[in-house]
Design a protein around this motif. Structure first.
Motif, PDB file in Angstrom:
ATOM      1  N   HIS A  17       0.827  -1.209   0.000  1.00  0.00           N
ATOM      2  CA  HIS A  17       0.000   0.000   0.000  1.00  0.00           C
ATOM      3  C   HIS A  17       0.862   1.259   0.000  1.00  0.00           C
ATOM      4  O   HIS A  17       0.515   2.266  -0.601  1.00  0.00           O
ATOM      5  N   ALA A  21       1.032   4.293  -2.885  1.00  0.00           N
ATOM      6  CA  ALA A  21       0.898   5.701  -2.499  1.00  0.00           C
ATOM      7  C   ALA A  21       2.096   6.513  -2.964  1.00  0.00           C
ATOM      8  O   ALA A  21       1.961   7.661  -3.397  1.00  0.00           O
ATOM      9  N   ILE A  25      -0.482   8.171  -6.985  1.00  0.00           N
ATOM     10  CA  ILE A  25      -1.806   8.022  -7.583  1.00  0.00           C
ATOM     11  C   ILE A  25      -2.922   8.005  -6.551  1.00  0.00           C
ATOM     12  O   ILE A  25      -4.090   8.171  -6.905  1.00  0.00           O
ATOM     13  N   THR A  26      -2.598   7.806  -5.272  1.00  0.00           N
ATOM     14  CA  THR A  26      -3.634   7.797  -4.240  1.00  0.00           C
ATOM     15  C   THR A  26      -2.972   7.809  -2.873  1.00  0.00           C
ATOM     16  O   THR A  26      -1.746   7.816  -2.757  1.00  0.00           O
ATOM     17  N   SER A  27      -3.787   7.790  -1.831  1.00  0.00           N
ATOM     18  CA  SER A  27      -3.275   7.741  -0.459  1.00  0.00           C
ATOM     19  C   SER A  27      -3.072   6.294  -0.032  1.00  0.00           C
ATOM     20  O   SER A  27      -3.555   5.352  -0.672  1.00  0.00           O
ATOM     21  N   THR A  30      -6.520   4.601   0.730  1.00  0.00           N
ATOM     22  CA  THR A  30      -7.242   4.168  -0.475  1.00  0.00           C
ATOM     23  C   THR A  30      -6.559   2.971  -1.111  1.00  0.00           C
ATOM     24  O   THR A  30      -7.226   2.045  -1.600  1.00  0.00           O
ATOM     25  N   ALA A  31      -5.231   2.959  -1.110  1.00  0.00           N
ATOM     26  CA  ALA A  31      -4.491   1.814  -1.653  1.00  0.00           C
ATOM     27  C   ALA A  31      -4.852   0.537  -0.895  1.00  0.00           C
ATOM     28  O   ALA A  31      -4.983  -0.540  -1.498  1.00  0.00           O
ATOM     29  N   TRP A  34      -8.083  -0.688  -2.244  1.00  0.00           N
ATOM     30  CA  TRP A  34      -7.899  -1.304  -3.562  1.00  0.00           C
ATOM     31  C   TRP A  34      -7.369  -2.736  -3.415  1.00  0.00           C
ATOM     32  O   TRP A  34      -7.806  -3.650  -4.116  1.00  0.00           O
ATOM     33  N   TYR A 110      -0.275  16.108  -9.988  1.00  0.00           N
ATOM     34  CA  TYR A 110      -1.730  16.221  -9.949  1.00  0.00           C
ATOM     35  C   TYR A 110      -2.116  17.382  -9.041  1.00  0.00           C
ATOM     36  O   TYR A 110      -1.441  17.649  -8.044  1.00  0.00           O
ATOM     37  N   GLY A 129       0.973  11.419  -3.435  1.00  0.00           N
ATOM     38  CA  GLY A 129      -0.445  11.216  -3.168  1.00  0.00           C
ATOM     39  C   GLY A 129      -0.811  11.334  -1.708  1.00  0.00           C
ATOM     40  O   GLY A 129      -1.871  11.866  -1.356  1.00  0.00           O
ATOM     41  N   GLU A 130       0.067  10.862  -0.816  1.00  0.00           N
ATOM     42  CA  GLU A 130      -0.224  10.927   0.616  1.00  0.00           C
ATOM     43  C   GLU A 130      -0.252  12.375   1.096  1.00  0.00           C
ATOM     44  O   GLU A 130      -1.149  12.780   1.847  1.00  0.00           O
ATOM     45  N   ASN A 133      -3.458  14.135  -0.154  1.00  0.00           N
ATOM     46  CA  ASN A 133      -4.662  13.756   0.577  1.00  0.00           C
ATOM     47  C   ASN A 133      -4.711  14.385   1.956  1.00  0.00           C
ATOM     48  O   ASN A 133      -5.776  14.793   2.418  1.00  0.00           O
TER      49      ASN A 133
END
Length: 261
Positions: A17, A21, A25-27, A30-31, A34, A110, A129-130, A133
């Motif tokens: 995870h 991150a 692409i995400t926190s 969220t990972a 997924w 992003y 990403g972290e 967020n």
């Protein structure tokens, strides 16, 4: 130090995870979702066990079939967003986006949050990403400062209502900092400080108190001020500025170690 050709394998192993991150692409949270949902494959095999270790140099990680690669260097960019520009990576209708302003930047970044199509000012973009967020999460309440032009001259009652909180469809807004900057015969400029980011919040707050908003310009995001950066231009934040951003979301080294799972 000489390189004898050997590498400590543990130095390239990281929790799955966290690896996702770090790709920007995400926190991590969220990972984890997924992974639990079966959307992540490692070397072609679906992995649903949280805490799985992967080798960042040798293992192939895919999310929904797309390869995830570790970001070589985390970047945080400050952009002076122009008006009439969307805060998004791409627009299916072909309208201008903030990405059109990032000429010469090779790293994919992003936007952190958004600024309205017709708003201008300080916009942060990053591949971390972290960090993104956390900056957007209401738990941390990172302040954002705006210069706002409104129609009409605010009364003391209108200013106080804005400061205390305005009822919108999501509920009552958090207390805001509001002060009069400049007054004209039929309009005024205010400095507004928000600690939350509801959809079109400033415009809706203005409407609710009887002060329609004409223009919005963000001058600061947390400790990062726009300063004299020209419209449409960007710059990389210094290491000191990034450190101040992390401190704004309780990301001191001690905090990172205790939460590095």
């Amino acid at each position: 130090m000489c390189d004898d050709g050997k590498r400590d394998a543990s130095s390239t192993r990281v929790r799955l995870h966290k690896f996702i991150a770090q790709a920007g692409i995400t926190s991590r949270r969220t990972a984890e979702r997924w992974i639990a949902a079966g959307r992540v494959r490692v070397n072609g095999v679906v992995v649903t066990t949280l805490g799985t270790l992967v080798d960042s140099l040798r293992d192939e990680v895919r999310v929904d079939g797309r390869v995830v690669g570790r970001v070589a260097a985390q970047q945080v960019i400050l952009l002076h967003k122009p008006r009439w520009c969307l805060t998004t990576v791409r627009d299916p209708r072909g309208r201008p986006t903030v990405m059109d302003c990032l000429q010469g930047l090779s790293t994919r970044v992003y936007p952190v949050g958004r600024l309205d199509w017709d708003a201008s000012g300080a916009l942060l973009l990053t591949n971390d990403g972290e960090l993104a967020n956390r900056l957007m999460h209401p738990r941390y309440g990172v302040p954002k400062v705006y210069r706002v032009e409104v129609r009409g001259v605010p009364s003391a009652e209108q200013m106080e209502l804005w400061r205390r909180g305005v009822r919108l469809r999501e509920g009552v807004t958090a207390p805001a900092g509001v002060k009069l900057v400049r007054r004209f015969s039929d309009s005024a400029w205010l400095e507004v400080t928000l600690h939350q980011g509801w959809y079109r919040q400033i415009k809706r707050m203005g409407e609710a108190v009887g002060l329609p908003v004409l223009k919005i310009h963000r001058t600061a995001y947390g400790p990062i001020r726009l300063g004299r950066l020209p419209v449409g231009h960007w710059r990389r934040l210094s290491a000191q500025e990034v450190r101040r951003l992390r401190e704004a979301v309780m990301w001191a080294p001690e905090f990172r170690r205790s939460h590095d799972v």
